[in-house]
Write an enzyme that holds these catalytic residues in place. Structure first.
Site, PDB file in Angstrom:
ATOM      1  N   GLU A 154       0.822  -1.211   0.000  1.00  0.00           N
ATOM      2  CA  GLU A 154       0.000   0.000   0.000  1.00  0.00           C
ATOM      3  C   GLU A 154       0.854   1.258   0.000  1.00  0.00           C
ATOM      4  O   GLU A 154       1.475   1.583   1.023  1.00  0.00           O
ATOM      5  CB  GLU A 154      -0.911   0.002   1.239  1.00  0.00           C
ATOM      6  CG  GLU A 154      -1.763   1.273   1.362  1.00  0.00           C
ATOM      7  CD  GLU A 154      -2.749   1.249   2.522  1.00  0.00           C
ATOM      8  OE1 GLU A 154      -2.507   0.487   3.486  1.00  0.00           O
ATOM      9  OE2 GLU A 154      -3.739   1.986   2.456  1.00  0.00           O
ATOM     10  N   GLU A 248     -11.997   1.354   4.908  1.00  0.00           N
ATOM     11  CA  GLU A 248     -11.010   1.708   5.919  1.00  0.00           C
ATOM     12  C   GLU A 248     -11.196   3.204   6.148  1.00  0.00           C
ATOM     13  O   GLU A 248     -10.643   4.042   5.430  1.00  0.00           O
ATOM     14  CB  GLU A 248      -9.581   1.405   5.450  1.00  0.00           C
ATOM     15  CG  GLU A 248      -8.582   1.614   6.583  1.00  0.00           C
ATOM     16  CD  GLU A 248      -7.144   1.701   6.084  1.00  0.00           C
ATOM     17  OE1 GLU A 248      -6.320   0.896   6.529  1.00  0.00           O
ATOM     18  OE2 GLU A 248      -6.854   2.591   5.256  1.00  0.00           O
TER      19      GLU A 248
HETATM   20 MN   LIG Z   1      -5.338   2.225   3.636  1.00  0.00          MN
END
Ligand SMILES: [Mn+2]
Length: 271
Positions: A154, A248
């Site tokens: 990420e 998220e």
């Molecule tokens: Mn994230």
């Protein structure tokens, strides 16, 4: 078809962070299922805190999958990351991530390397840090392949890491890896800070995207900021993205409302 997921954090030290449900896997799964989510994403303090057998039974009972498992506990709790100057800390970080990969694999869920990538600072040059990151992704990516899951990397925004912040530099970096088992997490909150155009960033990632964090510009649930999801949804459709869009986001104004808002935005834009 894109699938929906919602985060459940079990990490006390992460309280205040961008996770929708907190501290109770069973309650989170029941609520996720009731709202029509396809899966949950689990953030645990360590691999032993992922109750593989119980979670398997629980998700099966609820008709859910486990979309992914986070590794950030290694940073939040132990302050380990992959680019620390001392080899022992880097090894601790790698071992921690490997153990989460193994636990997730038993649930069919890939692990995410976010905050565990770390940053370069002090005596560590950017070149050195990227070299360590490359070695770790190659090693852990091949390990993930052995246990049957991809490894998710990420890119973060500039306030959280100074390694790789944008799609163009990340895709170039991916091209230098030996492993073919690392996929990208496109987090719309980070991309909103770093990309000139989020939809174009998603197109640049293209088939590298293996997971999406579906969230708004202010890290509140999708629909609670100023993100324009129409071009984002069109870009994901054009690249044929068919994995998870996972909430998220901050539990704003509370967990239940955040979960409800996200699935509403998901159904409106991505379903
Ligand atoms: Mn994230």
């Amino acid at each position: 078809m894109i699938k929906s997921a919602v985060t459940i954090s079990l990490v006390k030290e992460a309280e205040g962070g961008p996770f929708v449900f907190w501290h109770d896997l069973a309650a989170g799964c029941v609520k996720a299922a009731k709202l029509g989510y396809d899966a949950v994403e689990v953030f645990a303090p360590n691999a032993d805190a992922i109750p593989v057998a119980d979670l398997k039974a629980l998700t099966a009972e609820c008709g859910l999958k486990v979309a992914a498992v986070g590794t950030g506990g290694g940073w939040v709790i132990h302050k380990w990351h992959l680019c620390q100057p001392d080899a022992a800390s880097r090894d601790n970080a790698k071992n921690f991530i490997r153990s989460i990969i193994n636990a997730g694999a038993q649930l069919g869920a890939p692990a995410i390397i976010g905050s565990m990538q770390g940053r370069f600072e002090g005596e560590v040059s950017k070149e050195q840090a990227l070299c360590w990151l490359r070695e770790a992704l190659d090693e852990l990516g091949e390990h993930a392949k052995l246990v049957g899951v991809p490894l998710i990397y990420e890119p973060l925004n500039r306030y959280e890491s100074n390694l790789l912040n944008r799609a163009d530099e990340t895709v170039a970096f991916l091209g230098t890896l030996d492993t073919d088992n690392v996929v990208i997490l496109a987090d719309l909150f980070h991309m909103n800070i770093e990309e000139a155009n989020i939809a174009e960033g998603l197109s640049t990632y293209g088939s590298h995207i293996g997971h999406v964090h579906f969230v708004d510009s202010n890290r509140r649930p999708a629909g609670c900021g100023h993100m324009d999801y129409t071009p984002i949804a069109a870009a994901l459709k054009t690249i044929g993205y068919d994995k998870y869009a996972s909430a998220e986001a901050f539990p704003w104004p509370n967990s239940d409302a955040a979960a409800k808002a996200t699935i509403g935005a998901f159904n409106q834009h991505l379903a």
